[in-house]
Design an enzyme around this catalytic site. Structure first.
Site, PDB file in Angstrom:
ATOM      1  CG  ASP A 131      -1.977   0.964   1.301  1.00  0.00           C
ATOM      2  OD1 ASP A 131      -2.417   1.390   0.225  1.00  0.00           O
ATOM      3  OD2 ASP A 131      -2.430   1.321   2.413  1.00  0.00           O
ATOM      4  N   GLY A 160      -7.763   8.618   6.985  1.00  0.00           N
ATOM      5  CA  GLY A 160      -7.933   8.938   8.398  1.00  0.00           C
ATOM      6  C   GLY A 160      -9.392   8.980   8.828  1.00  0.00           C
ATOM      7  CG  HIS A 181      -6.041   4.714  -1.817  1.00  0.00           C
ATOM      8  ND1 HIS A 181      -4.963   4.268  -1.099  1.00  0.00           N
ATOM      9  CD2 HIS A 181      -5.920   4.174  -3.059  1.00  0.00           C
ATOM     10  CE1 HIS A 181      -4.225   3.495  -1.861  1.00  0.00           C
ATOM     11  NE2 HIS A 181      -4.778   3.425  -3.076  1.00  0.00           N
ATOM     12  N   GLY A 182      -8.908   5.754   1.101  1.00  0.00           N
ATOM     13  CA  GLY A 182      -9.569   6.614   2.081  1.00  0.00           C
ATOM     14  C   GLY A 182     -11.053   6.352   2.210  1.00  0.00           C
ATOM     15  CB  SER A 238      -9.546   4.977   9.459  1.00  0.00           C
ATOM     16  OG  SER A 238      -8.428   5.630   8.918  1.00  0.00           O
TER      17      SER A 238
HETATM   18  O1  G3H Z   1      -3.299   4.978   3.609  1.00  0.00           O
HETATM   19  C1  G3H Z   1      -2.720   4.714   4.640  1.00  0.00           C
HETATM   20  C2  G3H Z   1      -3.072   3.481   5.397  1.00  0.00           C
HETATM   21  O2  G3H Z   1      -4.138   3.721   6.278  1.00  0.00           O
HETATM   22  C3  G3H Z   1      -1.874   2.951   6.093  1.00  0.00           C
HETATM   23  O3  G3H Z   1      -1.567   3.724   7.203  1.00  0.00           O
HETATM   24  O4  G3H Z   1       0.801   4.292   6.808  1.00  0.00           O
HETATM   25  O5  G3H Z   1      -0.208   4.498   9.090  1.00  0.00           O
HETATM   26  O6  G3H Z   1       0.239   2.248   8.094  1.00  0.00           O
HETATM   27  P1  G3H Z   1      -0.087   3.693   7.832  1.00  0.00           P
HETATM   28  P1  13P Z   2      -8.952   5.006   5.451  1.00  0.00           P
HETATM   29  O1  13P Z   2      -8.057   5.871   6.280  1.00  0.00           O
HETATM   30  O2  13P Z   2     -10.176   5.749   5.037  1.00  0.00           O
HETATM   31  O3  13P Z   2      -9.278   3.716   6.107  1.00  0.00           O
HETATM   32  O4  13P Z   2      -8.162   4.668   4.095  1.00  0.00           O
HETATM   33  C1  13P Z   2      -7.222   3.605   4.059  1.00  0.00           C
HETATM   34  C2  13P Z   2      -6.407   3.616   2.811  1.00  0.00           C
HETATM   35  O5  13P Z   2      -6.665   4.290   1.842  1.00  0.00           O
HETATM   36  C3  13P Z   2      -5.236   2.713   2.787  1.00  0.00           C
HETATM   37  O6  13P Z   2      -4.494   2.885   1.627  1.00  0.00           O
HETATM   38 ZN    ZN Z   3      -4.551   4.918   0.873  1.00  0.00          ZN
END
Ligand code: G3H
Ligand code: 13P
Ligand code: ZN
Length: 331
Positions: free
Chosen positions: A94, A191, A233-234, A279
């Site tokens: 990711d 987030g 994403h997100g 999240s």
């Molecule tokens: O997009 C980010 C994901 O939620 C991963 O989060 O980089 O804190 O592991 P992290």
């Molecule tokens: P969220 O923070 O909305 O869960 O998104 C996660 C994400 O995009 C990981 O790549």
């Molecule tokens: Zn992401």
């Protein structure tokens, strides 16, 4: 010596995405950093008969150690067999930010990588993504690219504001890079604070309603690259029951607002075939752990608080597969 994902029994995204676009559902991409998260993801996906993408961020690699994570993924395939219903399991990087990181993952058994060049200029993004695609494809690994910037925090990168994907760029980007899927920016963000209350309206019950996703941009993109796999994403929905539990048991989450589930359901029916959720899992785990800590302050066996956290996490993922992404019974 390099390890190919096929030797670990992992699946490619190739056919999974084709089927998901065709079938009008999205494959869940859930992040994991530890044993309980991985167990919850696999238990939920086997029970709902859903394919799954296990996502590892570079932060997760730093936290849990790359070698351990890879071996957990190898274990995941055997565990799924043991559970009695074989679902396809993809191991995905990711938000890879460099060629070297992507190469390392490809050489260590990942079946899919994301190269996130969205913070670079368009031409730099094209060049970096193309370089990763060339290496990945030579090893049978698929690549997710990104166009447009999501607001929020991704590892160490903080983007204050989002910039939506420009539909006029997607065709050129896909052609020149050879990517297998494309992450786009249409109003989601990373987030648990995706919108400020000022950006929302209130419904009759006084509940805050976030602005809708930019489906007009998604439609425009689909017109330009018909049937091409799109990634969101997100996409956490920030369940208010978990936010309330966290705050009831000593937490201090303020203005935690996510993407409404019906918006994601609508997206999943389109060419969006991978939806990233992290999240929401963090919120569920934290809610369960805080509850045990408050109600049973004498408890000090980690299994007594991580066990309930795993259970709540499993329920959350089952709900997503069945009622949001539509991936249940697709494996
Ligand atoms: O997009 C980010 C994901 O939620 C991963 O989060 O980089 O804190 O592991 P992290
Ligand atoms: P969220 O923070 O909305 O869960 O998104 C996660 C994400 O995009 C990981 O790549
Ligand atoms: Zn992401």
């Amino acid at each position: 010596m390099a390890i190919n994902y096929k030797d670990l029994g992992l699946a490619s995204t190739k056919d999974l995405f084709a089927k998901a676009v065709e079938g009008g559902y999205a494959i869940p991409a859930y992040n994991f950093n530890n044993l309980e998260q991985m167990q919850a993801i696999l238990l939920a996906c086997v029970e709902t008969k859903s394919p799954v993408i296990l996502q590892v961020s570079s932060g997760a690699r730093k936290y849990a150690n790359a070698t351990l994570l890879r071996n957990m993924a190898r274990g995941a395939v055997e565990y799924v067999k043991e559970l009695g219903y074989e679902i396809p399991v993809v191991l995905h990087l990711d938000h890879g930010d460099t060629f070297e990181l992507c190469k390392d993952c490809i050489d260590n058994g990942f079946s899919s990588v994301m190269i996130d060049g969205s913070h670079h200029s368009y031409e730099e993004n094209v060049a970096l993504t193309k370089k990763v695609v060339e290496y990945a494809h030579a090893h049978g690994v698929t690549v997710e690219g990104e166009l447009g910037v999501l607001a929020g925090v991704e590892d160490d990168v903080v983007a204050e504001t989002s910039s939506y994907t420009k539909p006029e760029e997607v065709e050129d980007f896909v052609k020149r890079t050879g990517v297998d899927s494309l992450a786009i920016s249409i109003g989601t963000s990373h987030g648990a604070n995706k919108f400020t209350p000022a950006q929302c309206t209130r419904n009759e019950e006084g509940v805050l309603v976030p602005p809708p996703l930019r489906f007009d941009i998604l439609e425009e993109i689909e017109k330009r690259i018909p049937g091409f796999p799109i990634v969101l994403h997100g996409s956490s929905s920030v369940p208010q029951e978990h936010v309330e539990t966290i705050n009831k048991f000593g937490g201090a989450l303020k203005d935690a607002i996510g993407i409404p589930e019906e918006q994601l359901r609508k997206a999943a029916k389109s060419a969006v075939c991978k939806i990233n959720i992290d999240s929401d899992g963090r919120l569920a785990m934290t809610a369960a752990v805080r509850k045990v800590f408050t109600e049973k302050p004498a408890e000090f066996d980690p299994r007594k608080y991580l066990g309930p956290a795993r259970e709540l996490l499993k329920e959350l993922y089952m709900h997503k597969n069945e009622h949001v992404l539509g991936s249940a019974n697709r494996a």
